[in-house]
Design an enzyme around this catalytic site. Structure first.
Site, PDB file in Angstrom:
ATOM      1  N   LYS A 183       0.852  -1.205   0.000  1.00  0.00           N
ATOM      2  CA  LYS A 183       0.000   0.000   0.000  1.00  0.00           C
ATOM      3  C   LYS A 183       0.884   1.250   0.000  1.00  0.00           C
ATOM      4  O   LYS A 183       1.932   1.275   0.673  1.00  0.00           O
ATOM      5  CB  LYS A 183      -0.909  -0.021   1.231  1.00  0.00           C
ATOM      6  N   SER A 208      -9.747   1.652   2.636  1.00  0.00           N
ATOM      7  CA  SER A 208      -8.923   2.422   1.749  1.00  0.00           C
ATOM      8  C   SER A 208      -7.842   1.609   1.027  1.00  0.00           C
ATOM      9  O   SER A 208      -7.222   2.122   0.098  1.00  0.00           O
ATOM     10  CB  SER A 208      -8.240   3.545   2.536  1.00  0.00           C
ATOM     11  N   SER A 253     -10.025  -0.546   6.776  1.00  0.00           N
ATOM     12  CA  SER A 253      -9.405  -0.363   5.458  1.00  0.00           C
ATOM     13  C   SER A 253      -8.725  -1.589   4.865  1.00  0.00           C
ATOM     14  O   SER A 253      -8.359  -1.573   3.689  1.00  0.00           O
ATOM     15  CB  SER A 253      -8.403   0.789   5.504  1.00  0.00           C
TER      16      SER A 253
END
Lengths: 90, 433
Positions: B38, B113, B137
């Site tokens: 990420k 996210s 997330s």
């Protein structure tokens, strides 16, 4: 309820410029969210068990850090080992 | 070592912000495995933007602890994945680099996210990925994309090198297609790091027995209540039924603090964000500000241009919640509410071993469908309690509704990450994957 003036004041505190045309919509959304947060009024002030809070200090030992040159390569402007920043005095 | 890149190639779901082929080689538990990371996890030599314009051009001079750990075990890095800017969102639509699409249905969001990480895994571009979970997330995109994702217990994985959004809530964690792969990646990334002072030295020891005989499962009514799509609830009840057939028993329980958990979460995370994101001023890294202007004028300009709308909204909400005159009404109340959530979990866990329910109240929604910020926040209602209490929680696929994946969420006692993965494994085996 918060007013557009309140939101502008908060934006200044947070160092974020809000353009005038977005202020109204931000205020409307802000109020909808704050209204939802009102559910917190139902929580008793001293509810729940507070955990013991205390400080734990470690020994202040010198450890390796990033090389100065690598860090000073990141900002646009540096001079004699310092980073140049906007002026503080008006 | 410098990243070789950019790598061109198919990225039909816009899962990546930066592609690379970083293959250090070597032996280890992850030898030869390409991992997607990420874009809020620092990678030395590979740009790290957090999905934000304000970090355009920033390349970290150091690795996050978890990145060092996976490289040491022989993994490669396939790239940095798309995300809601600074982790603020539940759909990966709030990225300065455009939305990620859900491989299960490209007209829909992958969740967020960590939507890029989940999409990259679901599309088969990488076998595993790292994400971060502040209020769901990792679990939300895992559920929406039909893969497995674990939010570890607070303090189980080092946050060193994770660009901070809400420190008291967030953890880095693994995403993969199977529980076994999630367990493997978790074993590697959970090694102790004294540089994160909230981390305990509690190495993760995989324990995938698939045995649930005598396991007591709590299924709080609030996790199946208003706002939860009945078809999603039914799918999850069937999954819990399958665990019952394998010898687990379901214990009725309730969680009254769910009434205000979401409000407590949003007050807390925006407050922490308003403090954390004060560091992005264009002075030391990222989009440079105009140093000829006075201090505040320069910052206001660079932050107005560099931050997207949702990030600005959350910084303002947090600034407001912490400001004089409102602190008692919002922040202090949110912390009392948070203690109640922890107390509710502690009470329930006296009678049960794990808590199960849906990960998300619905299946993946359409890109552009949720335009109102509050309606987007409400989709986090079932994932935020685990973050508020710091407990481990995993999402494992449990069937489909209208052709779209549904996630079964299993939450455990603090530091019992091994157990929640074992229960997820038992379900995965039982469901005949």
């Amino acid at each position: 309820m918060v007013s557009p003036d309140d939101v502008e004041k908060i934006a200044n505190l947070a160092d974020i410029r809000l353009s005038g045309d977005r202020l109204g919509e931000f205020t409307r959304e802000f109020n909808a969210i704050l209204e939802y947060f009102d559910i917190l009024d139902t929580v008793a002030e001293e509810a729940g068990e507070k955990r013991g809070e205390f400080n734990i200090m470690r020994e202040d030992e010198v450890t390796p850090s990033l090389p100065q040159g690598e860090v000073l390569a990141l900002p646009r402007d540096s001079e004699e080992g310092f980073i140049r920043a906007p002026r503080v005095m008006e | 070592m410098k990243a070789q890149g950019p790598v061109t190639g198919e990225d039909p779901f816009n899962a990546f912000i930066t592609r690379c082929e970083w293959k250090p080689g070597g032996k280890g538990m992850l030898a030869g495995i390409m991992v997607a990371v990420k874009d809020n996890i620092s990678t030395r030599g590979i740009p790290t933007s957090c999905g934000s314009r304000i970090l355009e051009g920033y390349t970290p001079p150091y690795n996050a602890h978890v990145v060092d750990l996976i490289l040491r075990e022989g993994a490669g890095i396939a790239g940095k994945t798309n995300m809601d800017e600074f982790g603020m969102g539940s759909s990966t639509e709030n990225s300065a680099f455009g939305p990620t699409k859900n491989p299960a249905d490209p007209s829909r969001v992958p969740g967020g996210s960590s939507g890029g990480s989940a999409a990259a895994v679901a599309a088969g571009m990488v076998p595993m990925a790292l994400g971060s979970d502040t209020g769901g997330s990792i679990r939300c995109p895992a559920a929406f994309c039909g893969i497995v994702g674990l939010k570890p217990s607070y303090g189980r994985v080092s946050r060193y090198g994770l660009v901070a959004y809400a420190n008291s809530l967030e953890q880095i964690g693994p995403l993969a297609r199977t529980v076994r792969e999630v367990s493997l990646l978790m074993e590697v990334i959970s090694r102790y790091d004294p540089r994160d002072s909230t981390m305990g030295d509690r190495p993760f020891t995989p324990r995938l027995t698939g045995e649930v005989k005598g396991l007591r499962i709590g299924a709080p009514a609030e996790f199946f209540g208003a706002g939860v799509d009945p078809a999603v609830g039914e799918s999850v009840r069937e999954a819990i039924g399958l665990l019952e057939q394998s010898g687990a028993c379901v214990v009725p329980c309730s969680m009254p603090s769910m009434a205000y958990a979401l409000a407590a979460y949003y007050v807390t995370c925006t407050s922490e964000a308003s403090s954390n994101l004060a560091r992005f001023d264009g002075v030391r890294y990222g989009t440079p500000d105009d140093i000829r202007k006075p201090w505040h004028d320069a910052f206001r300009e660079v932050r107005a241009k560099g931050f997207g709308e949702e990030v600005r909204r959350r910084i303002l909400l947090g600034t407001f919640a912490l400001s004089a005159g409102y602190y008692g009404k919002y922040y202090a109340k949110a912390q009392a509410a948070r203690r109640n959530v922890s107390a509710d979990f502690a009470r329930i866990f006296r009678d049960v071993d794990v808590i199960a329910g849906p990960t998300m109240p619905t299946v993946a929604f359409r890109i552009g469908e949720k335009t109102d910020p509050l309606s987007m926040y409400l989709s986090d209602i079932l994932t935020v309690p685990a973050n508020l209490a710091g407990i481990p929680a995993v999402s494992v696929p449990c069937g489909k509704v209208n052709g779209l994946p549904v996630g079964l969420q299993i939450m455990g006692k603090p530091l019992e990450d091994e157990r929640v993965l074992d229960v997820a494994y038992a379900y995965e085996q039982g469901a005949g994957r």
